[in-house]
Each structure stands twice: as structure tokens, then as C-alpha cells.
Design an enzyme around this catalytic site. Structure first.
Site, PDB file in Angstrom:
ATOM      1  N   GLU A   1     124.954 -25.454   7.295  1.00 34.16           N
ATOM      2  CA  GLU A   1     124.240 -25.862   8.525  1.00 34.16           C
ATOM      3  C   GLU A   1     122.754 -26.049   8.197  1.00 34.16           C
ATOM      4  OE1 GLU A   1     123.541 -22.523  11.144  1.00 34.16           O
ATOM      5  OE2 GLU A   1     123.578 -23.773  12.937  1.00 34.16           O
TER       6      GLU A   1
ATOM      7  N   CYS B   1     128.387 -22.991  12.342  1.00 32.08           N
ATOM      8  CA  CYS B   1     127.958 -21.592  12.445  1.00 32.08           C
ATOM      9  C   CYS B   1     128.581 -20.810  13.597  1.00 32.08           C
ATOM     10  CB  CYS B   1     126.438 -21.521  12.495  1.00 32.08           C
ATOM     11  SG  CYS B   1     125.885 -19.823  12.165  1.00 32.08           S
TER      12      CYS B   1
ATOM     13  N   LYS C   1     126.913 -29.491  17.362  1.00 30.89           N
ATOM     14  CA  LYS C   1     127.298 -28.097  17.646  1.00 30.89           C
ATOM     15  C   LYS C   1     127.535 -27.869  19.141  1.00 30.89           C
ATOM     16  CE  LYS C   1     125.560 -23.506  16.209  1.00 30.89           C
ATOM     17  NZ  LYS C   1     124.451 -22.882  15.455  1.00 30.89           N
TER      18      LYS C   1
HETATM   19  N1  CDT Z   1     123.132 -20.465  13.272  1.00 29.29           N
HETATM   20  C1  CDT Z   1     123.880 -19.668  14.073  1.00 29.29           C
HETATM   21  O1  CDT Z   1     124.624 -20.148  14.924  1.00 29.29           O
HETATM   22  N2  CDT Z   1     123.735 -18.347  13.901  1.00 29.29           N
HETATM   23  C2  CDT Z   1     124.400 -17.366  14.727  1.00 29.29           C
HETATM   24  C3  CDT Z   1     123.571 -16.122  14.768  1.00 29.29           C
HETATM   25  C4  CDT Z   1     124.028 -15.172  15.773  1.00 29.29           C
HETATM   26  S1  CDT Z   1     123.735 -15.616  17.407  1.00 29.29           S
HETATM   27  C5  CDT Z   1     122.065 -15.323  17.615  1.00 29.29           C
HETATM   28  C6  CDT Z   1     125.796 -17.014  14.203  1.00 29.29           C
HETATM   29  O2  CDT Z   1     126.718 -16.979  15.018  1.00 29.29           O
HETATM   30  O3  CDT Z   1     125.934 -16.707  13.019  1.00 29.29           O
END
Ligand code: CDT
Length: 305
Positions: free
Chosen positions: A47, A172, A127
Site C-alpha cells: 500500500e 490494508c 480502498k
Molecule cells: N493502512 C491501514 O489501513 N492501516 C490500519 C491501521 C489500523 S487502523 C488505524 C490497518 O488496519 O492495518
């Protein structure tokens, strides 16, 4: 004959704010060369591969914000990836911040693309599960302002057929949601490509910090098994601008087994020879959707209210 595909997950170490696109793309090209040398036919990057994970900052300057976004793909700085991949005959996928200009203004998305071996964009995914918060929160050691910078994508988890395989993309936070994998599988996906940037520290519930690694593999392995999918999870990892990002890049078989895993938090290529037809081991048996699924008994899952 089984369909076999060598898939490479190209984990990236941290991108610092001062790193130029050219420097970062050069690292991606180095990973591409390595993967291709090892026989990779598909190379998957994380990502927001082209920049640092800028949602950790509350930025006000419009030009500064724009500097993290791509308005064309490929653009002059990313064209070398497309050119080299075409020469090598490899397909690839990576995530980036996308600014779409309209007549009446612009929209910003956290986007991932799938590029075929002739360097045509076969699939673009924006996303859907945009995590974090939309306003500056001073109590946090660092921000997670994805809801400030990105609109949620409006397109479903589509699939594209390249390399004689049905691919789908997620980004992600999407990987934590079971609906992601089920929707993909119902649409016929065989391989899910998922890049991520996951801070080891989760400010709203720091007592879960030590579970980041566990939850990462838990959700992707469950998603693979329960839907009969190959899952490729690719990290941007390491210490990025003072923020420790999870590694654990992995390739997961439809049985839920991890068949390859990174052993660093830096730039690293891992590969697996993926028998795509193993999807059937699950989808024609324990999770044969047509025979055993009871969608009429799950009305709440698709309720939009
Ligand atoms: N980039 C991304 O989506 N990161 C989130 C972090 C936790 S939610 C603040 C993840 O789900 O890994």
C-alpha cells in the site's frame, strides 16, 4: 494440468519523507529485477508504495498534500516500473495515493492497481474500508488521518483475469474484514493481493499492540481458508519517520497455510510457486458455496441500514 504461477511479494522497508519518488521507484525496480531473476510472473508491492505513510501527519498546506498524490498513472516517475516490467514480461501490483481531477473539483483515494505483463492496467481498486479518523487528535503520538485524506472507494471488489488467473485487490484495513474475502470469492477471485502499512502501536487500544503480528496473519489466513483463496499480504515495514511498521509479508495457500514469509522489515522478495487450482480443494468441498452456504439465513450481512 494444474495452473501454476510464481508469485513474488516485494516487501518494502520504510520510505522516509525526504526520499524522492525516483529513489523509491529505483528500490522497487531492484526488487523487480530480483523477483524476475527468481522466475516471478507476478510481483506484488505494498500500500502507498511510492511515498511515506503521510496520514500520520495533519498537513494543511495544499501543495504539500498534493506532493503525496499521483494525478496520472503511469506518470514520468513511475513509467520506469511499467517499462521494465514489460521488458521482463512480468505482471505487478502496487498501491499509491490517487488524486482524480473532475470538472467540478477533485477526489482523493487510497488506490491499488493490477498491471498485466504488457503493462496495461487491468484493474484499479480504491480502498473501501478507510480506517482512522478525519480530524486532528492531539492525544495521539502520531495521527492516522486516512479519513481526512481519502474518500472510500465506490467500486466493488472486482476481479480481473490475467495470467490465466482471476485476481482481486484489497488494501490494508480491508484485510481485517471477512466480507472482503467473501465478496471476492463470490465474484470468482482466486488470488487476493493485499498491500499494507500497519503501525505496531494502535493508539485507541494500546493493550493490543503486542497482537499486531497475530491479528495480521489471523485475518489473512482465515480469509484464505474460509473462501478458498490464495492471499498475498505485502508490508511496507520498519521504522518509518519514527513509526514502527509491521513486517510479516506472506503468501498464504487456500488451505490457510503460510507458504512463504519475509524474515526482515526491509526490502525483501519472497516467492511461492502457487498452484492456482488448489482453490478447488476448498471451494469444491468444505466451502462449496453453492451446496452448503445459506445466504437466506444471513440477511444482516448485506443489510445496508
Ligand atoms: N493502512 C491501514 O489501513 N492501516 C490500519 C491501521 C489500523 S487502523 C488505524 C490497518 O488496519 O492495518
Amino acid at each position: 494440468m494444474n495452473r501454476e504461477l510464481v508469485i513474488a511479494a516485494a516487501q518494502m522497508g520504510p520510505n522516509q519523507r525526504s526520499d524522492s519518488r525516483t529513489q523509491i521507484v529505483q528500490r522497487m525496480l531492484d526488487l523487480m529485477e530480483k523477483a524476475a531473476r527468481c522466475g516471478a510472473e507476478m510481483i506484488v508491492y505494498p500500500e502507498l508504495a511510492l511515498t511515506t505513510f503521510f496520514p500520520r501527519w495533519y498537513l494543511k498546506d495544499a501543495a504539500e498534500i498534493d506532493s503525496f498524490f499521483e494525478t496520472e498513472m503511469p506518470g514520468p516517475e513511475t513509467q520506469p516500473l511499467f517499462t521494465r516490467a514489460r521488458q521482463l514480461g512480468v505482471a505487478f501490483s502496487f498501491g499509491f495515493a490517487e488524486k482524480v481531477e473532475h470538472l467540478g473539483g477533485s477526489e482523493r483515494f487510497n488506490t491499488s492497481i493490477l498491471v498485466d505483463k504488457d503493462s496495461n492496467i487491468a484493474l484499479r481498486y480504491r480502498k473501501i474500508h478507510v480506517p482512522g479518523h478525519s480530524q486532528y487528535e492531539s492525544w495521539r503520538p502520531f495521527q492516522h488521518l486516512e479519513k481526512f485524506y481519502f474518500k472510500p472507494g465506490k467500486d466493488y471488489f472486482s476481479t480481473a483475469r490475467i495470467l490465466n488467473t482471476e485476481f482481486s485487490l484489497a488494501i490494508c484495513n480491508d484485510r481485517r474484514w471477512p466480507e472482503t474475502y467473501r465478496e471476492m470469492a463470490l465474484r470468482g477471485a482466486e488470488v487476493a493481493l493485499i498491500g499494507y502499512n500497519t503501525p505496531m502501536h494502535y493508539a485507541p487500544m494500546p493493550s493490543h499492540d503486542h497482537l499486531q503480528s497475530f491479528h495480521n496473519h489471523l485475518c489473512m489466513q482465515a480469509g484464505a481458508y474460509q473462501n478458498g483463496l490464495w492471499v498475498v499480504g505485502v508490508a511496507k515495514a520498519g521504522l518509518e519517520e519514527g513509526c514502527q511498521l509491521l513486517g510479516q509479508t506472506c503468501i498464504i495457500a487456500p488451505t490457510g497455510e503460510i507458504v512463504a514469509q519475509a524474515s526482515s522489515t526491509g526490502d525483501e522478495v519472497i516467492l511461492a510457486l502457487c498452484n492456482i487450482d488448489r482453490v478447488k480443494e476448498i471451494r469444491e468441498n468444505v466451502f462449496n458455496f453453492e451446496h452448503h452456504r445459506r445466504p437466506e439465513m444471513y440477511p444482516m450481512i448485506s443489510a445496508t441500514h
